[in-house]
Design a protein around this motif. Structure first.
Motif, PDB file in Angstrom:
ATOM      1  N   LEU A  23       0.548  -1.529  -0.135  1.00  0.00           N
ATOM      2  CA  LEU A  23      -0.047   0.168  -0.119  1.00  0.00           C
ATOM      3  C   LEU A  23       1.187   1.192  -0.580  1.00  0.00           C
ATOM      4  O   LEU A  23       0.700   2.399  -0.575  1.00  0.00           O
ATOM      5  N   HIS A  24       2.013   1.012   0.891  1.00  0.00           N
ATOM      6  CA  HIS A  24       2.086   2.254   0.643  1.00  0.00           C
ATOM      7  C   HIS A  24       2.996   2.198  -0.604  1.00  0.00           C
ATOM      8  O   HIS A  24       3.256   3.538  -0.793  1.00  0.00           O
ATOM      9  N   ALA A  25       4.157   1.201  -1.669  1.00  0.00           N
ATOM     10  CA  ALA A  25       4.475   2.063  -2.544  1.00  0.00           C
ATOM     11  C   ALA A  25       3.697   2.022  -3.387  1.00  0.00           C
ATOM     12  O   ALA A  25       3.942   3.083  -4.557  1.00  0.00           O
ATOM     13  N   CYS A  26       2.432   1.548  -3.539  1.00  0.00           N
ATOM     14  CA  CYS A  26       1.665   2.567  -4.815  1.00  0.00           C
ATOM     15  C   CYS A  26       1.595   3.620  -4.184  1.00  0.00           C
ATOM     16  O   CYS A  26       0.503   4.608  -5.489  1.00  0.00           O
ATOM     17  N   ASN A  27       0.988   3.748  -3.134  1.00  0.00           N
ATOM     18  CA  ASN A  27       0.696   5.116  -2.596  1.00  0.00           C
ATOM     19  C   ASN A  27       1.837   6.024  -3.360  1.00  0.00           C
ATOM     20  O   ASN A  27       1.772   7.712  -3.328  1.00  0.00           O
ATOM     21  N   GLU A  28       3.201   5.886  -2.423  1.00  0.00           N
ATOM     22  CA  GLU A  28       4.285   6.656  -3.045  1.00  0.00           C
ATOM     23  C   GLU A  28       4.110   6.574  -4.223  1.00  0.00           C
ATOM     24  O   GLU A  28       4.534   7.807  -5.192  1.00  0.00           O
ATOM     25  N   ALA A  29       3.953   5.936  -5.182  1.00  0.00           N
ATOM     26  CA  ALA A  29       4.713   6.285  -6.693  1.00  0.00           C
ATOM     27  C   ALA A  29       2.780   7.079  -6.813  1.00  0.00           C
ATOM     28  O   ALA A  29       3.149   7.562  -8.048  1.00  0.00           O
ATOM     29  N   ALA A  30       1.529   6.859  -6.945  1.00  0.00           N
ATOM     30  CA  ALA A  30       0.691   7.500  -6.851  1.00  0.00           C
ATOM     31  C   ALA A  30       1.053   8.770  -6.855  1.00  0.00           C
ATOM     32  O   ALA A  30       0.696   9.714  -7.643  1.00  0.00           O
ATOM     33  N   THR A  31       1.567   9.227  -5.867  1.00  0.00           N
ATOM     34  CA  THR A  31       1.924  10.810  -5.520  1.00  0.00           C
ATOM     35  C   THR A  31       3.102  11.100  -6.509  1.00  0.00           C
ATOM     36  O   THR A  31       3.002  12.549  -6.967  1.00  0.00           O
ATOM     37  N   TRP A  32       4.088  10.124  -6.454  1.00  0.00           N
ATOM     38  CA  TRP A  32       5.395  10.947  -8.144  1.00  0.00           C
ATOM     39  C   TRP A  32       4.685  11.216  -9.056  1.00  0.00           C
ATOM     40  O   TRP A  32       5.150  12.591  -9.813  1.00  0.00           O
ATOM     41  N   ALA A  33       3.742  10.339  -9.149  1.00  0.00           N
ATOM     42  CA  ALA A  33       2.640  10.442 -10.877  1.00  0.00           C
ATOM     43  C   ALA A  33       1.844  11.799 -10.493  1.00  0.00           C
ATOM     44  O   ALA A  33       1.552  12.366 -11.620  1.00  0.00           O
ATOM     45  N   ALA A  34       1.640  12.142  -9.429  1.00  0.00           N
ATOM     46  CA  ALA A  34       0.730  13.471  -9.609  1.00  0.00           C
ATOM     47  C   ALA A  34       1.193  14.560  -9.809  1.00  0.00           C
ATOM     48  O   ALA A  34       1.199  15.630 -10.154  1.00  0.00           O
ATOM     49  N   GLU A  35       2.471  14.900  -9.142  1.00  0.00           N
ATOM     50  CA  GLU A  35       4.034  15.782  -9.419  1.00  0.00           C
ATOM     51  C   GLU A  35       3.828  15.888 -11.050  1.00  0.00           C
ATOM     52  O   GLU A  35       4.246  16.950 -11.315  1.00  0.00           O
ATOM     53  N   VAL A  36       4.401  14.499 -11.257  1.00  0.00           N
ATOM     54  CA  VAL A  36       4.327  14.699 -12.885  1.00  0.00           C
ATOM     55  C   VAL A  36       3.239  15.284 -13.615  1.00  0.00           C
ATOM     56  O   VAL A  36       3.402  15.909 -14.933  1.00  0.00           O
ATOM     57  N   ALA A  37       2.213  14.822 -13.476  1.00  0.00           N
ATOM     58  CA  ALA A  37       1.189  15.210 -14.057  1.00  0.00           C
ATOM     59  C   ALA A  37       0.410  17.079 -13.500  1.00  0.00           C
ATOM     60  O   ALA A  37       0.524  16.981 -14.872  1.00  0.00           O
ATOM     61  N   PHE A  38       1.577  17.446 -12.325  1.00  0.00           N
ATOM     62  CA  PHE A  38       1.168  18.697 -12.540  1.00  0.00           C
ATOM     63  C   PHE A  38       1.809  19.775 -12.940  1.00  0.00           C
ATOM     64  O   PHE A  38       1.995  20.156 -13.539  1.00  0.00           O
ATOM     65  N   GLU A  39       3.187  18.470 -13.272  1.00  0.00           N
ATOM     66  CA  GLU A  39       4.351  19.946 -14.194  1.00  0.00           C
ATOM     67  C   GLU A  39       4.364  19.685 -15.688  1.00  0.00           C
ATOM     68  O   GLU A  39       4.334  20.766 -16.513  1.00  0.00           O
ATOM     69  N   GLN A  40       3.773  18.104 -15.692  1.00  0.00           N
ATOM     70  CA  GLN A  40       3.973  18.176 -17.458  1.00  0.00           C
ATOM     71  C   GLN A  40       2.175  18.512 -18.440  1.00  0.00           C
ATOM     72  O   GLN A  40       2.314  18.687 -19.422  1.00  0.00           O
ATOM     73  N   HIS A  41       1.585  18.878 -17.324  1.00  0.00           N
ATOM     74  CA  HIS A  41      -0.051  18.689 -17.469  1.00  0.00           C
ATOM     75  C   HIS A  41      -0.280  17.392 -17.705  1.00  0.00           C
ATOM     76  O   HIS A  41      -0.909  17.698 -19.169  1.00  0.00           O
ATOM     77  N   ALA A  42      -0.193  16.284 -17.742  1.00  0.00           N
ATOM     78  CA  ALA A  42      -0.092  15.526 -18.410  1.00  0.00           C
ATOM     79  C   ALA A  42      -1.421  14.464 -17.495  1.00  0.00           C
ATOM     80  O   ALA A  42      -1.278  14.074 -16.764  1.00  0.00           O
ATOM     81  N   ARG A  43      -2.546  15.203 -17.436  1.00  0.00           N
ATOM     82  CA  ARG A  43      -3.646  14.317 -16.562  1.00  0.00           C
ATOM     83  C   ARG A  43      -4.345  13.590 -17.018  1.00  0.00           C
ATOM     84  O   ARG A  43      -5.938  13.380 -16.214  1.00  0.00           O
ATOM     85  N   ARG A  44      -4.340  12.697 -18.186  1.00  0.00           N
ATOM     86  CA  ARG A  44      -5.440  11.711 -18.829  1.00  0.00           C
ATOM     87  C   ARG A  44      -4.225  10.916 -18.885  1.00  0.00           C
ATOM     88  O   ARG A  44      -3.218  10.886 -19.127  1.00  0.00           O
ATOM     89  N   PRO A  45      -4.797   9.472 -18.456  1.00  0.00           N
ATOM     90  CA  PRO A  45      -3.943   8.239 -18.036  1.00  0.00           C
ATOM     91  C   PRO A  45      -3.675   8.237 -19.222  1.00  0.00           C
ATOM     92  O   PRO A  45      -2.341   7.604 -18.836  1.00  0.00           O
ATOM     93  N   LEU A  46      -3.716   7.609 -20.737  1.00  0.00           N
ATOM     94  CA  LEU A  46      -2.537   7.728 -21.862  1.00  0.00           C
ATOM     95  C   LEU A  46      -1.504   8.924 -22.016  1.00  0.00           C
ATOM     96  O   LEU A  46      -0.562   7.555 -22.156  1.00  0.00           O
ATOM     97  N   LEU A  47      -1.604  10.151 -21.786  1.00  0.00           N
ATOM     98  CA  LEU A  47      -0.877  11.029 -21.515  1.00  0.00           C
ATOM     99  C   LEU A  47       0.821  10.812 -20.744  1.00  0.00           C
ATOM    100  O   LEU A  47       1.354  10.987 -20.343  1.00  0.00           O
TER     101      LEU A  47
END
Length: 390
Positions: A23-47
């Motif tokens: 659970l910790h690994a999945c949520n750490e990965a999701a938090t990192w992905a959220a940072e990338v999505a915020f910086e790259q404006h990539a908020r759709r699953p495919l992108l």
């Protein structure tokens, strides 16, 4: 109709450690992905998948399905945030709260829920165990428990994903079930009015009042304990307050389940529909003394209404919602409306026709009549699509 059932897992210490690490690994990965999505404006699953999928698998050791779910969870969180911003739930654009919500990446708690599909999770209902994917490999023989009726629903009607979550040290699988609805009674003989109140949680137009002194004494004790712990404001007091809040919520939900079950059973037995108050804005509408406001705000009336609605839907009982304005001041016989008709919390005496009745029972009669008129005028039976039942 969709129902959500919570199934309690009983992992061994070794299994619990593996679930916690996963659970910790999945949520750490999701938090990192959220940072990338915020910086790259990539908020759709495919992108977002193009930017994060490989790194998530290599850095956190997630399987293919777990990585996909972490990315999708991130995108869903941003979609929810955008919806709330548009709806004004964080205030107007430019306000501090709106800026804080929109100006930083989404984050996930270490024990936030993680979706599991059928490739990552399989159920052995006869043995009451599950086989579940973890970062340490596939883990078999994890025991689960629950009420027999609820587990039967999961075995027969579970569809789609289940969420793994830890709440207060307890491991849960939250399973979504598709339940077939009973045929709706399109020609109810009458309606059963339900008035929601402070002293009595619910009163029906049959004169049934659901609460009683024992429940009200317990609610008063809960308020006193909560106030005492808030005044102490120590770590142990806060810890005890959290523990007691969970106990109080479970007890209130159990009472709401019992009340809703009896109301729906009575309506089904007599081939009637159910008329409920429209609860939207109840806190803004109610003008009460401070002790009464506390009582009103600490009972989950919306939960009770949702329980009545989904139980009615599964039983084929029509439900309509009516405007409760002035139902406590209107005479259910001659319909004269005046504030002075209600002499006290429990007494109602019409100043025109002299009709005398318990105030909540009189209000439930008015709700019943308004429900029947709404049904005759074409109101549709409604119920929530997704309801938590355990």
């Amino acid at each position: 109709m969709k129902l959500v059932v919570r199934v309690k897992l009983l992992p061994t210490p070794v299994q619990a450690a593996a679930l916690e690490a996963t659970l910790h690994a999945c949520n750490e990965a999701a938090t990192w992905a959220a940072e990338v999505a915020f910086e790259q404006h990539a908020r759709r699953p495919l992108l977002l998948r193009k930017h994060t999928y490989t790194a998530i698998r290599q850095r956190w050791g997630l399987g293919a399905q777990a990585a996909q779910h972490a990315i999708k969870k991130t995108c869903d969180a941003y979609t929810t945030l955008a919806t709330n911003l548009r709806a004004g739930r964080y205030g107007r654009p430019g306000t501090r709260r709106h800026t804080l919500a929109s100006g930083k990446p989404v984050t996930f708690r270490d024990d936030a829920a993680q979706p599991y599909d059928d490739r990552m999770l399989s159920w052995q209902h006869a043995a009451r165990t599950v086989s579940i994917w973890t970062t340490a490999g596939r883990m078999k023989g994890v025991a689960f428990t629950g009420q027999d009726e609820q587990l039967a629903v999961v075995a027969a009607h579970r569809r789609g994903e289940s969420d793994l979550v830890r709440q207060g040290g307890t491991w849960l699988l939250i399973a979504t079930c598709e339940i077939e609805e009973a045929a709706l009674n399109a020609h109810p003989a009458e309606f059963l009015g339900v008035d929601l109140g402070i002293v009595d949680i619910a009163t029906t137009s049959e004169g049934e009042r659901y609460s009683g002194r024992r429940v009200n004494r317990q609610r008063a004790n809960d308020r006193r304990l909560r106030s005492t712990l808030q005044k102490k404001n120590t770590k142990s007091a806060k810890r005890r307050a959290r523990k007691h809040a969970g106990k109080e919520a479970r007890r209130n939900k159990d009472i709401n389940h019992k009340i809703s079950k009896r109301i729906v059973a009575e309506a089904e037995r007599t081939a009637r529909g159910i008329a409920l108050e429209e609860l939207t804005g109840i806190r803004e509408r109610a003008r009460l003394r401070k002790p009464q406001r506390t009582t009103l705000h600490t009972w989950p009336f919306a939960q009770l209404g949702a329980f009545i609605a989904y139980k009615a839907r599964s039983a084929g009982v029509p439900v309509v919602y009516v405007d409760p304005a002035y139902t406590s001041q209107e005479c259910s016989h001659c319909h004269h409306t005046a504030r002075h008709n209600r002499l006290s919390q429990a007494e109602f005496t019409c100043r025109v026709c002299g009709f005398v009745e318990h105030a909540d029972v009189n209000a439930s009669h008015n709700i019943r009549q308004r429900g029947w008129m709404a049904w005759v005028c074409g109101a549709q039976s409604t119920a929530p699509e997704l309801t938590l039942i355990a």
